[in-house]
Design an enzyme around this catalytic site. Sequence first.
Site, PDB file in Angstrom:
ATOM      1  N   HIS A 146       0.845  -1.205   0.000  1.00 40.68           N
ATOM      2  CA  HIS A 146       0.000   0.000   0.000  1.00 40.68           C
ATOM      3  C   HIS A 146       0.879   1.254   0.000  1.00 40.68           C
ATOM      4  O   HIS A 146       0.603   2.220  -0.708  1.00 40.68           O
ATOM      5  CB  HIS A 146      -0.872   0.055   1.258  1.00 40.68           C
ATOM      6  N   GLY A 154      -2.849  -1.461  -7.311  1.00 40.12           N
ATOM      7  CA  GLY A 154      -1.775  -2.452  -7.393  1.00 40.12           C
ATOM      8  C   GLY A 154      -2.131  -3.558  -8.373  1.00 40.12           C
ATOM      9  O   GLY A 154      -3.291  -3.950  -8.480  1.00 40.12           O
ATOM     10  N   ASP A 157      -4.035  -7.110  -7.399  1.00 38.37           N
ATOM     11  CA  ASP A 157      -5.431  -7.443  -7.707  1.00 38.37           C
ATOM     12  C   ASP A 157      -5.633  -7.151  -9.190  1.00 38.37           C
ATOM     13  O   ASP A 157      -6.223  -6.138  -9.566  1.00 38.37           O
ATOM     14  CB  ASP A 157      -6.362  -6.604  -6.837  1.00 38.37           C
TER      15      ASP A 157
HETATM   16  P1  AMP Z   1      -6.644  -3.619  -0.397  1.00 41.68           P
HETATM   17  O1  AMP Z   1      -6.434  -2.832   0.847  1.00 41.68           O
HETATM   18  O2  AMP Z   1      -6.237  -5.047  -0.278  1.00 41.68           O
HETATM   19  O3  AMP Z   1      -8.005  -3.415  -0.986  1.00 41.68           O
HETATM   20  O4  AMP Z   1      -5.632  -3.021  -1.466  1.00 41.68           O
HETATM   21  C1  AMP Z   1      -5.595  -1.652  -1.769  1.00 41.68           C
HETATM   22  C2  AMP Z   1      -4.690  -1.444  -2.943  1.00 41.68           C
HETATM   23  O5  AMP Z   1      -3.372  -1.894  -2.634  1.00 41.68           O
HETATM   24  C3  AMP Z   1      -5.138  -2.214  -4.193  1.00 41.68           C
HETATM   25  O6  AMP Z   1      -4.945  -1.398  -5.334  1.00 41.68           O
HETATM   26  C4  AMP Z   1      -4.195  -3.391  -4.184  1.00 41.68           C
HETATM   27  O7  AMP Z   1      -3.982  -3.947  -5.474  1.00 41.68           O
HETATM   28  C5  AMP Z   1      -2.928  -2.762  -3.658  1.00 41.68           C
HETATM   29  N1  AMP Z   1      -2.049  -3.788  -3.130  1.00 41.68           N
HETATM   30  C6  AMP Z   1      -2.364  -4.767  -2.243  1.00 41.68           C
HETATM   31  N2  AMP Z   1      -1.298  -5.571  -2.034  1.00 41.68           N
HETATM   32  C7  AMP Z   1      -0.297  -5.112  -2.819  1.00 41.68           C
HETATM   33  C8  AMP Z   1       1.049  -5.517  -3.074  1.00 41.68           C
HETATM   34  N3  AMP Z   1       1.567  -6.579  -2.473  1.00 41.68           N
HETATM   35  N4  AMP Z   1       1.793  -4.794  -3.937  1.00 41.68           N
HETATM   36  C9  AMP Z   1       1.260  -3.710  -4.564  1.00 41.68           C
HETATM   37  N5  AMP Z   1      -0.003  -3.271  -4.376  1.00 41.68           N
HETATM   38  C10 AMP Z   1      -0.770  -3.953  -3.515  1.00 41.68           C
END
Ligand code: AMP
Length: 280
Positions: free
Chosen positions: A37, A149, A152
Amino acid sequence: MQVISDIEQTRELCQNWRGRGESISFVPTMGCLHAGHLSLIEKAQSIAEHVVVSIFVNPLQFDKQDDFNNYPITFEEDLLKLAKVNVDLVFSPDASAFYPVGYQKVEQSDLGQITTLLEGAYRPGHFLGVATVVKRLFDLIQPHTAIFGKKDFQQLRVIQKLVETFSLEIDIIAMPILREKDGLAMSSRNRRLSKEERQLAPEIFRQIESVKIAICGGATHFVELEQKVSHYLTALGFTPEYVAVCESRTLLPAQAHDKLKVILVAAKLGKVRLIDNILV
Ligand code: AMP
């Protein structure tokens, strides 16, 4: 750093920035922040005058109540991390304020096939929920850029489709997957893995990497490769949901001549559902 849960206050603040001609970059999250994040936030800071991060565990995108109830929440820790990196605004609404009519009744944005394959098939309604929340957040914050990211990967494609469908003037920027040293893609869900599961988890990355090597070497028997990985992961104790070699834009099954492919995996390890992907 301002931390606001109120919708009108958020709208006013963002409108003021926009009115002054200042750029806004937006990073939507569900909290439980990790270095993945933070890499998106760093990117946002490098391209905009104001960075808005949302922390909202969106009930609409969970197909299983249990998964929603068990989603890790570390709000205070998240705020400490965000304060350190100088985010301008953290928007963290209550579900009841964000969906005043009740989230079961919200009209959802349907974006077609990209929302129903792969993740969409295993998590019915998931991408409708994602598209709906992101559209609402975009309407409220009206950012110039939004950072997502590649972790996803299908979600990224859904968001790109959303922007295209509603002709939104927002640049969607895709950032690489941040991984732990052993290759495991960083995820808020990783903290729910037991010690043994955590040791096994990077096997997903090793497997998709080996498929990538095979494809780069000229292999075109994609279905066989998918099955081999699926059997291997099952033998190790995973419950794979899909292993798929796809064309990177449509996410339909890859053809040998496709220029850019993506290998996507979703597999459960104990109670934790892990996803990962790699571009070829
Ligand atoms: P989330 O909190 O899981 O909904 O993720 C929020 C954002 O962070 C989304 O755009 C995800 O794709 C991105 N994200 C989550 N994990 C990673 C990672 N390991 N590397 C890069 N971006 C990430």
